[in-house]
Motif scaffolding. Sequence first.
Motif: not given
Length: 394
Positions: A246-272
């Motif tokens: 259960i924790f593994a699959f919840l972790g997959i969802l959390a990590s995937s969301l974090y990965t997608v958000w990171i890409a959008s935050y790169h563009r939004k805030l213009q940060m490395s």
Amino acid sequence: MAAAIELQTRPGSSSSSASSSNTATSHEGILFQQPNGDDGKLTDPEELEIRDLVSDSEDDALIEKEEDEEEVDEPPVVPAPLPKSSFRSALLWMSINTFATIGIVFTNKAIFSDPSLKLAQLSFAAFHFFITYLTLFVLSRPSLAFFVPRRAGFRDMLPLSIAMSLNVILPNLSLAFSSVTFYQVARILLTPTVAAMNFVLYRAKLPRGAIISLIPACVGVGMVSYYDSLPTKDQNIKTTSSLGVIFAFLGILASSLYTVWIASYHRKLQMSSMQLLFNQAPLSAFMLLYVIPFVDTFPTWTKVPLNRWLMILMSGGFASLINISQFFIIAQTGPVSSTVVGHVKTCTIVTLGWITSGRGAKDMSVLGVVVAIGGIIAYSIVMLQEKKKQAARG
């Protein structure tokens, strides 16, 4: 991810916790086609990160060139191969990154095997966030100047910091209640999950061959989930509990969301990635301090063995090495090298986890491991070939 916050160069290598550790990351090479940007070319997080790292210096250089030189038609310059010193340096940092990622997974597994520390996950995550911030603070000092720190607003960083915390805590809980083999193989699901999220959120599409190759990867993870969680009479065989799955699959969802958000935050805030992580880590640690007293079960600290304290320090050291080495890997290697390093880490962790699990070669879950890893390697090959075709078309 096993509690080291990796720079998000590729979804799977994740931050944090090397939880890909780790990742990712372990499931390297996520590319996607973004119809509304970059003329529809295939892009990946590593390209975005490289642009972030070099954009300032390139802009300065272009300004100076425009001021000092007239436009002259010149033949295209073929880039020279890396000098031997650069090749050796890249090889060294890739080796360090691989060693640190493997080390943090098995060190954290040993820490979580202690019942008195297994349920102190938030405290452990806060410790790693502090180590990450301290490492980046040192790297940002003028004497080193690996990156220039930039500040972002609290409201801007709050959602990403919450996602970052879940990105570390849930995979670590999975590791605490799972075998190392299952933990690492399950992280392969990051690739199809991120691809699905990118499609839903941004209509980003994968080539047909890549989608087909992800099918056996998902099937293989399912096989390992089933066979690794079956009860066994042999007490020497390490299995995965239902909580671990259960924790593994919840972790997959959390990590995937974090990965997608990171890409959008790169563009939004213009940060490395380093600049974002420099803002996220202390905020995540600060938020956890308010929750820790209500969630964590603390051990009697005086009764924690000395070797456990040493392991905790080792885990923090591995986290620092992962963050430092990731910077050099981004700067000195290409997508092929990064992909190969990711698969080497995955295969090594899975193999060592299998050796220490007490399972035999005839165990059915080994078939799932082979199918899952074979699928994700096939996916990487397809995506690298697609990227070459896109580059050839200009």
